[in-house]
Design a protein around this motif. Structure first.
Motif, PDB file in Angstrom:
ATOM      1  N   PRO A   1       0.811  -1.073   0.297  1.00 29.09           N
ATOM      2  CA  PRO A   1      -0.127   0.407  -0.087  1.00 29.09           C
ATOM      3  C   PRO A   1       0.974   1.454   0.031  1.00 29.09           C
ATOM      4  CG  PRO A   1      -0.895  -1.641   1.322  1.00 29.09           C
ATOM      5  CD  PRO A   1       0.575  -2.008   0.955  1.00 29.09           C
ATOM      6  N   ASP A   2       0.245   2.413  -0.624  1.00 36.11           N
ATOM      7  CA  ASP A   2       1.141   3.258  -1.015  1.00 36.11           C
ATOM      8  C   ASP A   2       2.628   3.565  -1.924  1.00 36.11           C
ATOM      9  OD1 ASP A   2      -1.094   4.288   0.738  1.00 36.11           O
ATOM     10  OD2 ASP A   2       0.317   4.339   2.602  1.00 36.11           O
ATOM     11  N   GLU A   3       2.816   1.899  -2.385  1.00 42.38           N
ATOM     12  CA  GLU A   3       4.192   2.640  -2.888  1.00 42.38           C
ATOM     13  C   GLU A   3       3.554   2.849  -4.677  1.00 42.38           C
ATOM     14  OE1 GLU A   3       7.516  -0.556  -4.191  1.00 42.38           O
ATOM     15  OE2 GLU A   3       5.469  -1.129  -4.296  1.00 42.38           O
ATOM     16  N   GLU A   4       4.665   3.585  -5.112  1.00 41.30           N
ATOM     17  CA  GLU A   4       4.489   4.290  -6.531  1.00 41.30           C
ATOM     18  C   GLU A   4       5.222   3.701  -7.150  1.00 41.30           C
ATOM     19  OE1 GLU A   4       4.141   8.903  -6.839  1.00 41.30           O
ATOM     20  OE2 GLU A   4       2.977   8.989  -5.079  1.00 41.30           O
ATOM     21  N   ILE A   5       4.939   3.636  -8.572  1.00 40.55           N
ATOM     22  CA  ILE A   5       6.198   2.514  -8.928  1.00 40.55           C
ATOM     23  C   ILE A   5       5.749   2.857 -10.877  1.00 40.55           C
ATOM     24  CG2 ILE A   5       6.507   0.554 -10.396  1.00 40.55           C
ATOM     25  CD1 ILE A   5       5.019  -1.158  -8.064  1.00 40.55           C
ATOM     26  N   PRO A   6       6.663   3.839 -11.367  1.00 42.06           N
ATOM     27  CA  PRO A   6       6.709   5.049 -12.582  1.00 42.06           C
ATOM     28  C   PRO A   6       6.659   3.993 -13.750  1.00 42.06           C
ATOM     29  CG  PRO A   6       9.094   4.734 -11.656  1.00 42.06           C
ATOM     30  CD  PRO A   6       7.932   3.865 -10.526  1.00 42.06           C
ATOM     31  N   VAL A   7       5.953   4.581 -14.998  1.00 37.51           N
ATOM     32  CA  VAL A   7       6.641   3.658 -15.568  1.00 37.51           C
ATOM     33  C   VAL A   7       7.900   3.549 -16.572  1.00 37.51           C
ATOM     34  CG1 VAL A   7       5.768   4.555 -18.396  1.00 37.51           C
ATOM     35  CG2 VAL A   7       4.250   5.213 -16.504  1.00 37.51           C
ATOM     36  N   GLY A   8       7.630   2.235 -17.012  1.00 38.27           N
ATOM     37  CA  GLY A   8       8.986   2.078 -17.262  1.00 38.27           C
ATOM     38  C   GLY A   8       9.582   1.278 -16.077  1.00 38.27           C
ATOM     39  N   SER A   9       9.150   0.779 -15.159  1.00 33.48           N
ATOM     40  CA  SER A   9       9.704   0.030 -14.402  1.00 33.48           C
ATOM     41  C   SER A   9       9.760  -0.764 -14.527  1.00 33.48           C
ATOM     42  CB  SER A   9       9.193   0.196 -13.232  1.00 33.48           C
ATOM     43  OG  SER A   9       9.561   1.617 -12.713  1.00 33.48           O
ATOM     44  N   ILE A  10      10.152  -2.490 -13.965  1.00 34.71           N
ATOM     45  CA  ILE A  10      10.015  -3.726 -14.353  1.00 34.71           C
ATOM     46  C   ILE A  10       9.689  -4.291 -12.905  1.00 34.71           C
ATOM     47  CG2 ILE A  10      10.924  -6.094 -14.680  1.00 34.71           C
ATOM     48  CD1 ILE A  10      11.536  -4.072 -17.016  1.00 34.71           C
ATOM     49  N   VAL A  11       8.496  -5.257 -12.869  1.00 35.47           N
ATOM     50  CA  VAL A  11       7.437  -5.812 -11.845  1.00 35.47           C
ATOM     51  C   VAL A  11       7.610  -6.927 -11.768  1.00 35.47           C
ATOM     52  CG1 VAL A  11       6.420  -3.267 -11.376  1.00 35.47           C
ATOM     53  CG2 VAL A  11       5.319  -4.665 -12.901  1.00 35.47           C
TER      54      VAL A  11
ATOM     55  N   ARG B   1      -8.300  -9.258 -15.140  1.00 37.12           N
ATOM     56  CA  ARG B   1      -7.487  -8.529 -15.651  1.00 37.12           C
ATOM     57  C   ARG B   1      -7.308  -7.658 -15.376  1.00 37.12           C
ATOM     58  NH1 ARG B   1      -5.952 -10.792 -20.039  1.00 37.12           N
ATOM     59  NH2 ARG B   1      -4.877  -9.032 -20.879  1.00 37.12           N
ATOM     60  N   SER B   2      -7.075  -7.852 -13.206  1.00 40.94           N
ATOM     61  CA  SER B   2      -6.083  -6.949 -12.836  1.00 40.94           C
ATOM     62  C   SER B   2      -5.498  -7.897 -11.926  1.00 40.94           C
ATOM     63  CB  SER B   2      -7.404  -6.618 -11.837  1.00 40.94           C
ATOM     64  OG  SER B   2      -8.578  -6.322 -12.408  1.00 40.94           O
ATOM     65  N   VAL B   3      -3.900  -7.142 -11.533  1.00 44.64           N
ATOM     66  CA  VAL B   3      -3.160  -7.934 -10.787  1.00 44.64           C
ATOM     67  C   VAL B   3      -2.000  -7.000  -9.592  1.00 44.64           C
ATOM     68  CG1 VAL B   3      -1.973  -9.298 -12.904  1.00 44.64           C
ATOM     69  CG2 VAL B   3      -1.066  -7.286 -12.528  1.00 44.64           C
ATOM     70  N   TYR B   4      -2.347  -7.996  -8.431  1.00 47.54           N
ATOM     71  CA  TYR B   4      -0.822  -6.961  -7.692  1.00 47.54           C
ATOM     72  C   TYR B   4       0.618  -6.835  -8.278  1.00 47.54           C
ATOM     73  CZ  TYR B   4      -5.291  -5.829  -5.374  1.00 47.54           C
ATOM     74  OH  TYR B   4      -6.918  -5.653  -5.491  1.00 47.54           O
ATOM     75  N   VAL B   5       1.502  -6.213  -8.565  1.00 49.51           N
ATOM     76  CA  VAL B   5       2.461  -6.404  -8.597  1.00 49.51           C
ATOM     77  C   VAL B   5       3.259  -5.344  -7.755  1.00 49.51           C
ATOM     78  CG1 VAL B   5       2.232  -6.192 -11.012  1.00 49.51           C
ATOM     79  CG2 VAL B   5       2.582  -4.249  -9.824  1.00 49.51           C
ATOM     80  N   ALA B   6       4.661  -6.252  -7.377  1.00 50.36           N
ATOM     81  CA  ALA B   6       5.385  -5.556  -6.747  1.00 50.36           C
ATOM     82  C   ALA B   6       7.038  -4.871  -7.607  1.00 50.36           C
ATOM     83  CB  ALA B   6       6.130  -6.786  -5.044  1.00 50.36           C
ATOM     84  N   ARG B   7       8.062  -4.100  -7.033  1.00 52.63           N
ATOM     85  CA  ARG B   7       8.584  -4.020  -7.743  1.00 52.63           C
ATOM     86  C   ARG B   7       9.875  -5.431  -8.121  1.00 52.63           C
ATOM     87  NH1 ARG B   7      10.087   2.205  -7.967  1.00 52.63           N
ATOM     88  NH2 ARG B   7       8.540   2.504  -7.112  1.00 52.63           N
ATOM     89  N   ALA B   8      10.471  -5.328  -9.245  1.00 55.51           N
ATOM     90  CA  ALA B   8      11.711  -6.817  -9.429  1.00 55.51           C
ATOM     91  C   ALA B   8      12.788  -5.526  -8.482  1.00 55.51           C
ATOM     92  CB  ALA B   8      11.221  -6.801 -11.203  1.00 55.51           C
ATOM     93  N   ILE B   9      13.876  -7.042  -8.270  1.00 54.90           N
ATOM     94  CA  ILE B   9      14.865  -6.849  -7.795  1.00 54.90           C
ATOM     95  C   ILE B   9      15.690  -7.275  -9.096  1.00 54.90           C
ATOM     96  CG2 ILE B   9      17.178  -7.016  -6.254  1.00 54.90           C
ATOM     97  CD1 ILE B   9      14.668  -7.747  -4.664  1.00 54.90           C
ATOM     98  N   VAL B  10      16.237  -6.376  -9.998  1.00 59.20           N
ATOM     99  CA  VAL B  10      17.134  -6.363 -11.418  1.00 59.20           C
ATOM    100  C   VAL B  10      18.630  -6.222 -11.005  1.00 59.20           C
ATOM    101  CG1 VAL B  10      16.981  -6.236 -13.353  1.00 59.20           C
ATOM    102  CG2 VAL B  10      14.902  -5.177 -12.728  1.00 59.20           C
TER     103      VAL B  10
END
Length: 96
Positions: free
Chosen positions: A68-78, A87-96
């Motif tokens: 909750p309250d996390e912002e993920i910008p366009v172009g990020s890998i999740v 068609r709905s998913v919950y995502v987390a930032r990927a560690i790349v």
């Protein structure tokens, strides 16, 4: 003769679309754990969008942050953490 052709066509399409035969009944196992790219900003109060490579192509899903309250910008890998059909998913930032 026409009836036999129609039956074959129906039977053939069921065979092609029969993904459930592989043990993947509702698509959850195909979406969860996959990486995708953010194409619409994800954040609190927003419905974001991610493109996920799946079923031989790339499909768009509505995306919500798993934290909750996390912002993920366009172009990020999740990474897809949870799938809510259709068609709905919950995502987390990927560690790349």
């Amino acid at each position: 003769m026409v009836q036999n052709t129609a039956k074959r066509a129906i039977r053939g399409s069921v065979r092609i679309r029969g993904a459930a035969r592989c043990g993947e009944n509702d698509g959850v196992t195909r979406v969860v754990g996959r990486q995708g790219r953010v194409t619409g900003r994800i954040g609190p109060g927003l419905v974001g969008e991610v493109m996920v490579p799946i079923r031989g192509g790339v499909e768009a899903f509505y995306a919500y942050p798993s934290v909750p309250d996390e912002e993920i910008p366009v172009g990020s890998i999740v990474v897809v953490v949870e799938y809510s059909p259709p068609r709905s998913v919950y995502v987390a930032r990927a560690i790349v």
